[in-house]
Motif scaffolding. Sequence first.
Motif, PDB file in Angstrom:
ATOM      1  N   ALA A  50       9.081  -7.436   6.110  1.00 57.49           N
ATOM      2  CA  ALA A  50      10.057  -6.533   7.083  1.00 57.49           C
ATOM      3  C   ALA A  50      10.503  -7.856   8.234  1.00 57.49           C
ATOM      4  CB  ALA A  50       9.511  -5.650   7.984  1.00 57.49           C
ATOM      5  N   LYS A  51      11.488  -7.938   8.305  1.00 59.80           N
ATOM      6  CA  LYS A  51      12.022  -8.928   9.600  1.00 59.80           C
ATOM      7  C   LYS A  51      12.812  -8.343  10.755  1.00 59.80           C
ATOM      8  CE  LYS A  51      10.534 -12.171   6.789  1.00 59.80           C
ATOM      9  NZ  LYS A  51       9.201 -12.836   7.207  1.00 59.80           N
ATOM     10  N   PRO A  52      12.594  -8.855  12.008  1.00 65.41           N
ATOM     11  CA  PRO A  52      13.582  -8.166  12.994  1.00 65.41           C
ATOM     12  C   PRO A  52      14.896  -8.015  12.607  1.00 65.41           C
ATOM     13  CG  PRO A  52      11.928  -9.772  13.725  1.00 65.41           C
ATOM     14  CD  PRO A  52      11.829 -10.025  12.248  1.00 65.41           C
ATOM     15  N   GLU A  53      15.533  -8.893  11.947  1.00 66.00           N
ATOM     16  CA  GLU A  53      17.009  -9.058  11.747  1.00 66.00           C
ATOM     17  C   GLU A  53      17.392  -7.741  10.979  1.00 66.00           C
ATOM     18  OE1 GLU A  53      15.546 -12.442   9.339  1.00 66.00           O
ATOM     19  OE2 GLU A  53      15.033 -11.475  11.315  1.00 66.00           O
ATOM     20  N   SER A 252       3.391   3.803  21.696  1.00 65.46           N
ATOM     21  CA  SER A 252       3.192   4.027  20.183  1.00 65.46           C
ATOM     22  C   SER A 252       4.544   3.493  19.356  1.00 65.46           C
ATOM     23  CB  SER A 252       2.652   5.380  19.871  1.00 65.46           C
ATOM     24  OG  SER A 252       1.650   5.929  20.680  1.00 65.46           O
ATOM     25  N   ALA A 253       4.300   3.228  18.294  1.00 65.91           N
ATOM     26  CA  ALA A 253       5.765   2.912  17.539  1.00 65.91           C
ATOM     27  C   ALA A 253       5.477   3.105  15.929  1.00 65.91           C
ATOM     28  CB  ALA A 253       5.940   1.564  17.541  1.00 65.91           C
ATOM     29  N   VAL A 254       6.624   3.404  15.305  1.00 62.88           N
ATOM     30  CA  VAL A 254       6.649   3.675  13.898  1.00 62.88           C
ATOM     31  C   VAL A 254       7.651   2.840  13.093  1.00 62.88           C
ATOM     32  CG1 VAL A 254       6.718   5.475  11.868  1.00 62.88           C
ATOM     33  CG2 VAL A 254       5.604   5.904  14.109  1.00 62.88           C
ATOM     34  N   LEU A 255       7.615   2.353  11.996  1.00 60.36           N
ATOM     35  CA  LEU A 255       8.513   1.436  11.303  1.00 60.36           C
ATOM     36  C   LEU A 255       9.029   2.231  10.220  1.00 60.36           C
ATOM     37  CD1 LEU A 255      10.171  -1.102  10.571  1.00 60.36           C
ATOM     38  CD2 LEU A 255       8.256  -1.907   9.225  1.00 60.36           C
ATOM     39  N   LEU A 256      10.330   2.933  10.331  1.00 59.62           N
ATOM     40  CA  LEU A 256      10.846   3.723   9.441  1.00 59.62           C
ATOM     41  C   LEU A 256      12.005   3.172   8.245  1.00 59.62           C
ATOM     42  CD1 LEU A 256      11.143   6.463  11.940  1.00 59.62           C
ATOM     43  CD2 LEU A 256       9.765   6.885   9.773  1.00 59.62           C
ATOM     44  N   MET A 257      12.125   3.409   7.099  1.00 60.44           N
ATOM     45  CA  MET A 257      12.910   2.733   6.268  1.00 60.44           C
ATOM     46  C   MET A 257      13.485   3.558   5.199  1.00 60.44           C
ATOM     47  SD  MET A 257      11.538  -1.001   5.511  1.00 60.44           S
ATOM     48  CE  MET A 257      13.034  -1.448   4.818  1.00 60.44           C
ATOM     49  N   GLU A 258      14.542   3.405   4.532  1.00 57.06           N
ATOM     50  CA  GLU A 258      14.918   4.091   3.552  1.00 57.06           C
ATOM     51  C   GLU A 258      14.135   3.667   2.255  1.00 57.06           C
ATOM     52  OE1 GLU A 258      16.617   4.931  -0.361  1.00 57.06           O
ATOM     53  OE2 GLU A 258      16.576   2.851   0.381  1.00 57.06           O
ATOM     54  N   ALA A 259      13.691   4.765   1.483  1.00 53.52           N
ATOM     55  CA  ALA A 259      12.565   4.586   0.618  1.00 53.52           C
ATOM     56  C   ALA A 259      12.768   3.508  -0.395  1.00 53.52           C
ATOM     57  CB  ALA A 259      12.295   6.029  -0.235  1.00 53.52           C
ATOM     58  N   ASP A 260      13.700   3.646  -1.211  1.00 54.12           N
ATOM     59  CA  ASP A 260      14.207   2.677  -2.236  1.00 54.12           C
ATOM     60  C   ASP A 260      13.907   1.231  -1.540  1.00 54.12           C
ATOM     61  OD1 ASP A 260      14.201   4.525  -4.192  1.00 54.12           O
ATOM     62  OD2 ASP A 260      16.454   4.812  -4.139  1.00 54.12           O
ATOM     63  N   LYS A 261      14.678   1.080  -0.372  1.00 55.59           N
ATOM     64  CA  LYS A 261      14.671  -0.358   0.034  1.00 55.59           C
ATOM     65  C   LYS A 261      13.222  -0.643   0.553  1.00 55.59           C
ATOM     66  CE  LYS A 261      16.556  -2.968   4.042  1.00 55.59           C
ATOM     67  NZ  LYS A 261      17.447  -3.726   3.173  1.00 55.59           N
ATOM     68  N   ALA A 262      12.247   0.077   1.030  1.00 53.81           N
ATOM     69  CA  ALA A 262      11.031  -0.313   1.175  1.00 53.81           C
ATOM     70  C   ALA A 262      10.191  -0.685  -0.261  1.00 53.81           C
ATOM     71  CB  ALA A 262      10.466   0.899   1.939  1.00 53.81           C
ATOM     72  N   TRP A 263      10.460  -0.134  -0.994  1.00 54.49           N
ATOM     73  CA  TRP A 263       9.596  -0.261  -2.458  1.00 54.49           C
ATOM     74  C   TRP A 263      10.149  -1.467  -3.025  1.00 54.49           C
ATOM     75  CZ3 TRP A 263       5.455   2.097  -2.713  1.00 54.49           C
ATOM     76  CH2 TRP A 263       5.324   3.423  -2.369  1.00 54.49           C
ATOM     77  N   ASP A 264      11.715  -1.507  -3.084  1.00 56.15           N
ATOM     78  CA  ASP A 264      12.063  -2.943  -3.658  1.00 56.15           C
ATOM     79  C   ASP A 264      11.786  -4.142  -2.899  1.00 56.15           C
ATOM     80  OD1 ASP A 264      13.500  -1.108  -5.282  1.00 56.15           O
ATOM     81  OD2 ASP A 264      15.492  -1.342  -4.351  1.00 56.15           O
ATOM     82  N   GLY A 266       8.815  -4.496  -1.640  1.00 53.86           N
ATOM     83  CA  GLY A 266       7.303  -4.807  -1.765  1.00 53.86           C
ATOM     84  C   GLY A 266       6.651  -4.269  -0.659  1.00 53.86           C
ATOM     85  N   LEU A 267       7.152  -3.404   0.193  1.00 50.13           N
ATOM     86  CA  LEU A 267       6.306  -2.828   1.255  1.00 50.13           C
ATOM     87  C   LEU A 267       5.681  -1.761   0.568  1.00 50.13           C
ATOM     88  CD1 LEU A 267       9.043  -2.948   4.312  1.00 50.13           C
ATOM     89  CD2 LEU A 267       6.862  -4.080   4.060  1.00 50.13           C
ATOM     90  N   HIS A 268       4.619  -1.267   1.431  1.00 51.32           N
ATOM     91  CA  HIS A 268       3.749  -0.065   0.840  1.00 51.32           C
ATOM     92  C   HIS A 268       3.876   1.128   1.907  1.00 51.32           C
ATOM     93  CE1 HIS A 268       2.225  -2.517  -2.219  1.00 51.32           C
ATOM     94  NE2 HIS A 268       2.051  -3.507  -1.430  1.00 51.32           N
ATOM     95  N   PRO A 269       4.805   2.021   1.754  1.00 50.77           N
ATOM     96  CA  PRO A 269       4.924   3.167   2.671  1.00 50.77           C
ATOM     97  C   PRO A 269       3.663   4.014   2.699  1.00 50.77           C
ATOM     98  CG  PRO A 269       6.876   2.824   1.541  1.00 50.77           C
ATOM     99  CD  PRO A 269       5.999   1.758   0.729  1.00 50.77           C
ATOM    100  N   VAL A 270       3.469   4.578   3.816  1.00 44.78           N
ATOM    101  CA  VAL A 270       2.398   5.593   3.755  1.00 44.78           C
ATOM    102  C   VAL A 270       2.736   7.008   3.582  1.00 44.78           C
ATOM    103  CG1 VAL A 270       2.444   5.764   6.374  1.00 44.78           C
ATOM    104  CG2 VAL A 270       0.266   6.039   5.157  1.00 44.78           C
ATOM    105  N   MET A 271       3.979   7.457   4.428  1.00 51.66           N
ATOM    106  CA  MET A 271       4.192   8.721   4.146  1.00 51.66           C
ATOM    107  C   MET A 271       5.965   8.992   4.291  1.00 51.66           C
ATOM    108  SD  MET A 271       2.910   9.784   7.950  1.00 51.66           S
ATOM    109  CE  MET A 271       3.646   9.236   9.662  1.00 51.66           C
ATOM    110  N   ARG A 272       6.133  10.150   3.642  1.00 54.83           N
ATOM    111  CA  ARG A 272       7.687  10.495   3.557  1.00 54.83           C
ATOM    112  C   ARG A 272       7.948  11.460   4.616  1.00 54.83           C
ATOM    113  NH1 ARG A 272      10.734  14.199   0.752  1.00 54.83           N
ATOM    114  NH2 ARG A 272       8.850  15.403   0.066  1.00 54.83           N
ATOM    115  N   TYR A 273       9.059  11.457   5.056  1.00 55.95           N
ATOM    116  CA  TYR A 273       9.852  12.412   5.857  1.00 55.95           C
ATOM    117  C   TYR A 273      10.019  13.684   4.977  1.00 55.95           C
ATOM    118  CZ  TYR A 273      13.185  14.878   9.063  1.00 55.95           C
ATOM    119  OH  TYR A 273      13.971  15.691   9.560  1.00 55.95           O
TER     120      TYR A 273
END
Length: 396
Positions: A50-53, A252-264, A266-273
Amino acid sequence: MAGKLSEVVAVDAVRTAFGRAGEKGIFWNTRAEDLCIPLLHALMERNPPAKPEMVEDILWGVTNQMKEQGGTIGRMISMLAGWGWNVPGCSIDRMCASGLTALGFACSNIASGMVDCLVAGGVEHMGHLPMGFMRDPHPRAEEAMGDASAFNMGQTAENIHDRWPEFTKEMADAYAVECQAKAHKAIEAGKMKSMIIPVETVDAEGNKVVIDQDQAPRPSTTMEGLASLKTPFRENGRVTPGNASGLNDGASAVLLMEADKAWDMGLHPVMRYVSSAVAALDPRVMGIAPVPATQKALKKAGLTMDDIDIIEINEAFAVQALYCLNRLGVEWNDPRVNPWGGALAFGHPLAASGPRLAAFMAAQFRENPKARYGLCTMCVGRGQGYSIIWENIAQK
C-alpha cells in the motif's frame, strides 16, 4: 449506472494508546493532529504494497470540530504526514459514532465502485476540547429532544435506570468490575501490542517520551470500591465514574480496500464488511439505540445474534450495555461480549472509539479462526445507534 456491489475488506486497523483527558493525561502536550499522523504512517509501513498515493480519500470522524480539530482535520493530517497535496480528506460528525460512521461511509463508497482504497478513522482530544465545548444549542433544542436531560449523557444513563429499574446499580458495578478484569488480562497477555502505535510526546517536565500503553484501565477495581463512589449526575443516583466510560484522548484508523485489489496486491485483509445500519430514538435514553441499529444490520445481512461470534459494544455506560445485551438476547457475561474489555476500562475518546472497536475486532479475528462474524456497535448522543457487522477472512 446500476452494477454489482464490490466486496470491501479491512486490511489493517491501528490506534494510539488512550490517555485520560486533562493536565495529568499522557497526551496533554500533544495536539489532536499529532495523534493521527503516526497512524497514517503505520498503516503504510505495516502493509508495504500500500502507498499513500493509492488512498483516494480520508474519512475522519471528529465530534468537536473546532480549534485543532477544526479546519477539516481529515484533509490536514495527510499533508502533515508528508503524503503531499493529492490525497483528499474530510471530517464527519455523528458525535460518539463519528469514527464508526466514517468506516460505514468508507465501506459504502468502496462497495459502490466510487473508490478502491480509503483510510477511515477518528480522533478526539477531550482534554483540549471538552464535550460540548463552544456549542450553542437552538432555543428549542431542549423541547425537541424531550427535556434537558438529553443534553447530558450521564443523565441519559440515569434515565435508563429509571425506566428499566431491573438494571440495578449493583449490576452495573458488577459489569464494570468484569470489564476491568478482562482488560487487565488482555493487557498482561500483550493483546494491545499489535494495534497500539507509539506516539512521541513531551511530559510535564519537558522530557521526550514515547507513549504506547493505555492510561485509563484500573485493574484494582472492586465492588467495594465502586460502591463508595459519588453519583455526579444525580443525588443518590446510580451512575458513577466507575460504571461509566471516562473522558479521554486518542485516535484510531482503518485501511479499507476493494477486496480483489487488496488480494491482487499481495495484501492480507483481516475482515470483510457485511452490513451496517443506523437507528434513532428518544434522545433521553440514547444509550439503548444500539438495539434497533443492530437489528437492522442483522436483517440486512440475513443473520441473527446466534451467528455473531464476537460482540464489540462500546460501553458508554454499564447500564446501557446491560440493557442492549439483554434486549438482543445476550447474557451480560457471555464470553462473546468484549472479550478484551471495553470502554469502561480503556476509555471513550468519542470519535476514536468506533475505529477502536474495529481494531479490537481485527486483532481477535486474527487469533481466532473459528470466529466468523463480529458486531461493532455503539450508542450516540442525541439518540442514535450505529452498528457494523464484519466477517473474518484473516485465515484465508
